[in-house]
Scaffold this motif. Structure first.
Motif, mmCIF file in Angstrom:
data_model
loop_
_atom_site.group_PDB
_atom_site.id
_atom_site.type_symbol
_atom_site.label_atom_id
_atom_site.label_comp_id
_atom_site.label_asym_id
_atom_site.label_seq_id
_atom_site.Cartn_x
_atom_site.Cartn_y
_atom_site.Cartn_z
ATOM 1 N N GLY A 1 0.843 -1.191 0.000
ATOM 2 C CA GLY A 1 0.000 0.000 0.000
ATOM 3 C C GLY A 1 0.868 1.226 0.000
ATOM 4 N N GLY A 2 0.302 2.421 0.125
ATOM 5 C CA GLY A 2 1.140 3.613 0.062
ATOM 6 C C GLY A 2 0.451 4.836 0.598
ATOM 7 N N ASN A 3 1.142 5.963 0.532
ATOM 8 C CA ASN A 3 0.617 7.227 1.067
ATOM 9 C C ASN A 3 0.123 8.161 -0.020
ATOM 10 O OD1 ASN A 3 0.165 9.153 3.266
ATOM 11 N ND2 ASN A 3 1.786 10.328 2.280
ATOM 12 N N SER A 4 0.994 8.571 -0.958
ATOM 13 C CA SER A 4 0.558 9.562 -1.939
ATOM 14 C C SER A 4 1.488 9.603 -3.142
ATOM 15 C CB SER A 4 0.509 10.958 -1.303
ATOM 16 O OG SER A 4 1.827 11.436 -1.042
ATOM 17 N N PHE A 5 1.046 10.295 -4.176
ATOM 18 C CA PHE A 5 1.898 10.595 -5.318
ATOM 19 C C PHE A 5 2.919 11.656 -4.919
ATOM 20 C CE2 PHE A 5 2.167 13.424 -9.250
ATOM 21 C CZ PHE A 5 3.273 12.754 -9.774
ATOM 22 N N VAL A 6 2.445 12.776 -4.375
ATOM 23 C CA VAL A 6 3.333 13.843 -3.913
ATOM 24 C C VAL A 6 2.992 14.190 -2.476
ATOM 25 C CG1 VAL A 6 4.093 16.225 -4.232
ATOM 26 C CG2 VAL A 6 3.585 14.797 -6.232
ATOM 27 N N ARG A 7 3.985 14.143 -1.617
ATOM 28 C CA ARG A 7 3.840 14.541 -0.222
ATOM 29 C C ARG A 7 4.755 15.741 0.030
ATOM 30 N NH1 ARG A 7 2.442 16.105 4.706
ATOM 31 N NH2 ARG A 7 3.555 15.188 6.445
ATOM 32 N N VAL A 8 4.162 16.907 0.285
ATOM 33 C CA VAL A 8 4.907 18.100 0.671
ATOM 34 C C VAL A 8 4.484 18.428 2.097
ATOM 35 C CG1 VAL A 8 5.305 20.552 0.239
ATOM 36 C CG2 VAL A 8 5.077 18.956 -1.683
ATOM 37 N N GLY A 9 5.409 18.337 3.026
ATOM 38 C CA GLY A 9 5.063 18.581 4.422
ATOM 39 C C GLY A 9 6.275 18.525 5.321
ATOM 40 N N ASP A 10 6.036 18.680 6.639
ATOM 41 C CA ASP A 10 7.125 18.627 7.620
ATOM 42 C C ASP A 10 8.221 19.627 7.273
ATOM 43 O OD1 ASP A 10 5.795 16.419 8.840
ATOM 44 O OD2 ASP A 10 6.673 15.101 7.347
ATOM 45 N N GLN A 11 7.820 20.850 6.878
ATOM 46 C CA GLN A 11 8.796 21.847 6.445
ATOM 47 C C GLN A 11 9.476 22.563 7.613
ATOM 48 O OE1 GLN A 11 7.699 20.187 3.296
ATOM 49 N NE2 GLN A 11 9.309 21.703 3.104
ATOM 50 N N ARG A 12 8.999 22.322 8.847
ATOM 51 C CA ARG A 12 9.613 22.892 10.042
ATOM 52 C C ARG A 12 9.722 24.414 9.975
ATOM 53 N NH1 ARG A 12 14.208 18.408 11.937
ATOM 54 N NH2 ARG A 12 12.719 16.719 12.224
ATOM 55 N N GLY A 13 8.606 25.037 9.614
ATOM 56 C CA GLY A 13 8.538 26.490 9.620
ATOM 57 C C GLY A 13 9.052 27.162 8.371
ATOM 58 N N GLN A 14 9.500 26.426 7.376
ATOM 59 C CA GLN A 14 10.067 27.025 6.174
ATOM 60 C C GLN A 14 9.026 27.066 5.049
ATOM 61 O OE1 GLN A 14 14.384 26.072 5.563
ATOM 62 N NE2 GLN A 14 13.936 24.381 6.954
ATOM 63 N N THR A 15 9.411 27.687 3.921
ATOM 64 C CA THR A 15 8.460 27.993 2.855
ATOM 65 C C THR A 15 8.765 27.210 1.583
ATOM 66 O OG1 THR A 15 8.109 30.227 3.714
ATOM 67 C CG2 THR A 15 7.524 29.838 1.414
ATOM 68 N N VAL A 16 7.728 26.638 1.006
ATOM 69 C CA VAL A 16 7.808 26.008 -0.310
ATOM 70 C C VAL A 16 7.143 26.941 -1.314
ATOM 71 C CG1 VAL A 16 7.093 24.051 -1.734
ATOM 72 C CG2 VAL A 16 7.812 23.681 0.636
ATOM 73 N N GLU A 17 7.876 27.305 -2.352
ATOM 74 C CA GLU A 17 7.359 28.219 -3.369
ATOM 75 C C GLU A 17 7.268 27.500 -4.714
ATOM 76 O OE1 GLU A 17 9.162 32.267 -3.206
ATOM 77 O OE2 GLU A 17 10.559 31.321 -1.804
ATOM 78 N N ALA A 18 6.468 28.074 -5.593
ATOM 79 C CA ALA A 18 6.402 27.625 -6.988
ATOM 80 C C ALA A 18 6.218 26.111 -7.094
ATOM 81 C CB ALA A 18 7.644 28.069 -7.758
ATOM 82 N N LEU A 19 5.223 25.570 -6.368
ATOM 83 C CA LEU A 19 4.881 24.155 -6.471
ATOM 84 C C LEU A 19 3.854 23.974 -7.583
ATOM 85 C CD1 LEU A 19 4.753 21.198 -5.536
ATOM 86 C CD2 LEU A 19 3.060 21.909 -3.826
ATOM 87 N N GLU A 20 4.216 23.205 -8.586
ATOM 88 C CA GLU A 20 3.298 22.894 -9.684
ATOM 89 C C GLU A 20 3.254 21.391 -9.891
ATOM 90 O OE1 GLU A 20 2.496 23.757 -14.444
ATOM 91 O OE2 GLU A 20 4.467 24.182 -13.575
ATOM 92 N N ILE A 21 2.041 20.838 -9.914
ATOM 93 C CA ILE A 21 1.824 19.421 -10.181
ATOM 94 C C ILE A 21 0.820 19.348 -11.325
ATOM 95 C CG2 ILE A 21 1.185 17.198 -9.210
ATOM 96 C CD1 ILE A 21 1.640 18.410 -6.415
#
Length: 449
Positions: A246-266
């Motif tokens: 089994g599995g979790n996901s195609f894309v997992r974005v998380g646990d960034q510990r207070g930081q920023t993810v920019e320009a995410l395109e799927i």
């Protein structure tokens, strides 16, 4: 059969010349550990569906991984002075910049990018993990950028504990036209900042191990840009294909510990999750912030068979994201649109339709600034995206009115103006019926017509 949109990815690739040394031809399934090299891996996968993408799909319409006729060499034949070979440990250390490794059989081996090294390119090579491997086949965690093009990464299924198959390094990565197959845990992990492009890959048969598989997972870092486009996931049904995990996901974005993810395109991915029971996945897109921020994530033009998805197409963390936008995603099994909703479920609370497109009623300009006014569904947001990917917007008031003030830079386009509801579902794009703007290349400003 329904054909939706018409966007074609580039398919060109410069193939590096073969070096001399002990070698063997990769031309059969027994040699390759996968479908015969050069043969389309999941041809016919769309036969069961009433719709499909209009573009060519990796691993279904064209073969990815190692091209047919490739001659693989043993790692011990590498003669680059920047490379150290540890035959007993089956490890290759990269100690310099700009190393190119083309057409090697790294099965059972690990490649490690040492501190200070970067710009590593690996093409047309084979990585088949075994029961002794636990660390990544490509481990760039302490190094810099990597390019992985036309490779086979076979995780070894239940016999292997390797996790993940690829650990990306600092600065970014380009990962294209690869096969990730028989994956015990994660396929690709990103734990450092940079610009990452992951496209035209096939992820096939996932989560044979104890972890919950993500094809792409990020954690412990901010990210400048992350583009995940034109990939294919094929998770077989256990009753048909004998698949156990089994599995979790195609894309997992998380646990960034207070930081920023920019320009995410799927975008423009084909995601076939047929594995029910023990082969099911929890979500398709699992995106959260963990005290940080995910700015302006865009999820669009994906085709999904969610038969084997336990909870939601979208993760339940939509309210943590900044200006998410979802549009033109479709259900492969029905040809119907897929929308985000307020619950971690495929159906509960999901709106029956997206907002109507906004209407532009006036446009005024003063120097390089423009003011757009119009009407839209009350309670939605108006999103204006420029050609360079920058996004601005405005709230639609109770009376349905809205106004955007923006700088008229040379790249501005009014063709991507949308109304977006609370859950990120976006309307079709609107072009102003009054004053569509084009770039005037002579003066560097927009002009109306």
């Amino acid at each position: 059969m329904i054909i939706v949109r018409s966007i074609k990815p580039p398919f060109g690739l410069v193939v590096l010349a073969l070096s001399l040394g002990p070698a063997f031809a990769l031309n059969s399934s027994a040699d390759s550990g996968m479908d015969t090299a050069g043969v389309v891996q999941r041809a016919g996968a769309f036969d069961r569906y009433p719709t499909r993408p209009s573009w060519k799909v990796s691993g279904i319409d064209y073969a990815v991984g190692i091209p047919a006729g490739t001659v693989l060499k043993p790692p011990t034949s590498i003669s680059d002075k920047r490379v150290s070979i540890h035959a007993d440990a089956k490890r290759v250390d990269i100690g310099g910049n700009g190393v190119v490794l083309d057409a090697y059989d790294f099965s059972g081996w690990q490649i490690e990018l040492l501190p200070g090294a970067g710009n590593l390119t690996i093409t047309r090579s084979r990585f088949i993990s075994n029961s002794k491997q636990k660390l990544s086949s490509v481990y760039a965690l302490r190094g810099g950028t990597v390019k992985l093009i036309h490779n086979l990464f076979d995780g070894g299924g239940a016999a292997s504990a390797v996790n993940p198959l690829v650990s990306a390094g600092a600065g970014g990565a380009i990962i294209e036209y690869n096969v990730f197959r028989n994956v015990p845990n994660d396929a690709i992990n990103i734990t450092q900042d940079g610009d990452y492009t992951i496209q035209y890959n096939l992820f096939d048969s996932l989560n044979f191990g104890a972890g919950h598989t993500d094809c792409v997972q990020t954690f412990f870092t901010g990210i400048k840009s992350l583009k995940i486009n034109y990939n294919t996931v094929y998770q077989p049904a256990p009753g048909v294909d004998g698949f156990p995990g089994g599995g979790n996901s195609f894309v997992r974005v998380g646990d960034q510990r207070g930081q920023t993810v920019e320009a995410l395109e799927i975008g423009h991915n084909t995601l076939i999750f047929r594995g029910e029971g023990t082969a099911r996945f929890a979500n398709v897109f699992d995106i959260s912030v963990d005290g940080g921020a995910v700015l302006n994530p865009t999820i669009h033009d994906n085709f999904v068979d969610s038969t084997g998805v336990l909870y939601g197409i979208w993760s339940p963390y939509y309210n943590e994201l900044t200006n998410p936008i979802y549009y033109d995603n479709r259900d492969l099994t029905k040809g119907a649109p897929l929308r985000a909703g307020p619950y971690n479920s495929r159906t509960a609370g999901v709106p029956t339709r997206s907002p109507a497109p906004p209407v532009v009623t006036s446009l005024a300009r003063e120097g390089e600034r423009i003011t757009l006014k119009g009407t839209a569904q009350p309670g939605t947001q108006i999103s204006l995206t420029t050609a360079s990917g920058l996004r601005t917007g405005a709230k639609v008031e109770r009376d349905g009115g809205w106004m955007i003030v923006a700088t008229l830079s040379p790249d501005i386009k009014l063709g991507d103006l949308r109304a977006v509801d609370t859950w990120g579902n976006a309307s079709p794009a609107t072009v102003s019926p009054l004053n569509p703007i084009e770039t005037d290349k002579r003066v560097g400003h927009g002009k109306s017509r």
